[in-house]
Design a protein around this motif. Structure first.
Motif, PDB file in Angstrom:
ATOM      1  N   ASP A   1      -0.626  -4.987  -5.758  1.00  0.00           N
ATOM      2  CA  ASP A   1       0.582  -5.574  -6.330  1.00  0.00           C
ATOM      3  C   ASP A   1       0.918  -6.854  -5.560  1.00  0.00           C
ATOM      4  O   ASP A   1       0.233  -7.213  -4.594  1.00  0.00           O
ATOM      5  N   ASP A   2       1.986  -7.543  -5.980  1.00  0.00           N
ATOM      6  CA  ASP A   2       2.240  -8.884  -5.458  1.00  0.00           C
ATOM      7  C   ASP A   2       2.447  -8.922  -3.952  1.00  0.00           C
ATOM      8  O   ASP A   2       2.089  -9.896  -3.296  1.00  0.00           O
ATOM      9  N   ASP A   3       3.036  -7.860  -3.398  1.00  0.00           N
ATOM     10  CA  ASP A   3       3.241  -7.892  -1.937  1.00  0.00           C
ATOM     11  C   ASP A   3       1.969  -7.486  -1.177  1.00  0.00           C
ATOM     12  O   ASP A   3       1.955  -7.487   0.054  1.00  0.00           O
ATOM     13  N   GLY A   4       0.944  -7.135  -1.892  1.00  0.00           N
ATOM     14  CA  GLY A   4      -0.340  -6.828  -1.263  1.00  0.00           C
ATOM     15  C   GLY A   4      -0.380  -5.495  -0.544  1.00  0.00           C
ATOM     16  O   GLY A   4      -1.296  -5.221   0.220  1.00  0.00           O
ATOM     17  N   GLU A   5       0.619  -4.646  -0.798  1.00  0.00           N
ATOM     18  CA  GLU A   5       0.701  -3.406  -0.017  1.00  0.00           C
ATOM     19  C   GLU A   5       0.455  -2.137  -0.815  1.00  0.00           C
ATOM     20  O   GLU A   5       0.423  -1.043  -0.258  1.00  0.00           O
ATOM     21  N   THR A   6       0.321  -2.284  -2.115  1.00  0.00           N
ATOM     22  CA  THR A   6       0.128  -1.107  -2.955  1.00  0.00           C
ATOM     23  C   THR A   6      -1.006  -1.365  -3.938  1.00  0.00           C
ATOM     24  O   THR A   6      -1.144  -2.475  -4.451  1.00  0.00           O
ATOM     25  N   VAL A   7      -1.800  -0.327  -4.159  1.00  0.00           N
ATOM     26  CA  VAL A   7      -2.900  -0.452  -5.124  1.00  0.00           C
ATOM     27  C   VAL A   7      -2.317  -0.426  -6.535  1.00  0.00           C
ATOM     28  O   VAL A   7      -1.589   0.493  -6.898  1.00  0.00           O
ATOM     29  N   GLU A   8      -2.659  -1.447  -7.301  1.00  0.00           N
ATOM     30  CA  GLU A   8      -2.132  -1.530  -8.661  1.00  0.00           C
ATOM     31  C   GLU A   8      -3.163  -1.012  -9.673  1.00  0.00           C
ATOM     32  O   GLU A   8      -2.825  -0.327 -10.617  1.00  0.00           O
ATOM     33  N   ALA A   9      -4.412  -1.401  -9.482  1.00  0.00           N
ATOM     34  CA  ALA A   9      -5.452  -0.985 -10.431  1.00  0.00           C
ATOM     35  C   ALA A   9      -6.782  -0.842  -9.707  1.00  0.00           C
ATOM     36  O   ALA A   9      -7.049  -1.540  -8.724  1.00  0.00           O
ATOM     37  N   VAL A  10      -7.582   0.082 -10.195  1.00  0.00           N
ATOM     38  CA  VAL A  10      -8.898   0.334  -9.606  1.00  0.00           C
ATOM     39  C   VAL A  10      -9.914   0.522 -10.729  1.00  0.00           C
ATOM     40  O   VAL A  10      -9.629   1.177 -11.727  1.00  0.00           O
ATOM     41  N   ARG A  11     -11.066  -0.072 -10.568  1.00  0.00           N
ATOM     42  CA  ARG A  11     -12.194   0.243 -11.444  1.00  0.00           C
ATOM     43  C   ARG A  11     -13.413   0.452 -10.541  1.00  0.00           C
ATOM     44  O   ARG A  11     -13.524  -0.180  -9.487  1.00  0.00           O
TER      45      ARG A  11
ATOM     46  N   LEU B   1     -10.891   9.791  -7.079  1.00  0.00           N
ATOM     47  CA  LEU B   1     -10.231   8.887  -6.135  1.00  0.00           C
ATOM     48  C   LEU B   1      -9.579   7.727  -6.878  1.00  0.00           C
ATOM     49  O   LEU B   1      -8.455   7.327  -6.563  1.00  0.00           O
ATOM     50  N   SER B   2     -10.263   7.201  -7.882  1.00  0.00           N
ATOM     51  CA  SER B   2      -9.723   6.054  -8.619  1.00  0.00           C
ATOM     52  C   SER B   2      -8.382   6.418  -9.254  1.00  0.00           C
ATOM     53  O   SER B   2      -7.474   5.597  -9.313  1.00  0.00           O
ATOM     54  N   GLU B   3      -8.256   7.654  -9.703  1.00  0.00           N
ATOM     55  CA  GLU B   3      -6.981   8.086 -10.278  1.00  0.00           C
ATOM     56  C   GLU B   3      -5.911   8.192  -9.207  1.00  0.00           C
ATOM     57  O   GLU B   3      -4.774   7.806  -9.402  1.00  0.00           O
TER      58      GLU B   3
END
Ligand code: FES
Length: 141
Positions: free
Chosen positions: A50-60, A76-78
């Motif tokens: 996410d914008d603050d770089g601290e949370t995973v927003e999307a994974v592939r 894990l991706s989920e």
């Protein structure tokens, strides 16, 4: 082996046959490919933060590996969606085997933790904490 373990086996097979979040992100914040040195199978993880770089927003992820490695990366991706990067950094082998829900033989542990290791190493490289040329994927076990 009780019913509970059968359920987890079914779940692993399901994730293997229908991997969640399989594919690539268009412009990921970081991407990393790692290999299980004992078999040569690889997994690639693309991660958007996410914008603050601290949370995973999307994974592939993409990869070519055994059922355990693919199912583990899929599960894990989920789990990674919405996860603080700090938490990703802290995921250990027990977290992964707990997620899989079955006993993993020592020989297969490297399969089980491959996806996690790739995601963690990708995050470290992104922060400049790991030299991308340094191949340390799945060497900790
Ligand atoms: Fe290659 Fe499991 S045998 S990742």
């Amino acid at each position: 082996m009780g019913l509970g373990s059968d359920m987890y086996r079914q779940q692993i097979l399901d994730h293997y046959k229908n991997p969640r979040n399989y594919g690539e992100l268009e412009d990921p914040d970081f991407t990393h490919v790692g290999e299980n040195p004992s078999c040569g199978d690889t997994i690639r993880m693309d991660v958007d933060l996410d914008d603050d770089g601290e949370t995973v927003e999307a994974v592939r992820f993409t990869g070519d590996g055994c059922a355990i490695s693919m199912a583990s990366a899929s599960m894990l991706s989920e789990r990674l969606h919405g996860m603080p990067v700090e938490e990703l950094d802290a995921l250990d082998t027990d977290d992964v085997t707990e997620m899989l829900g079955v006993d993993i033989s020592p020989m297969r542990v490297k399969c089980a933790v491959l996806g996690r290791q790739v995601a963690q190493d990708g995050a470290k490289i992104h922060r400049g904490e790991l030299d991308p040329d340094e191949d340390r994927t799945v060497t900790e076990e």
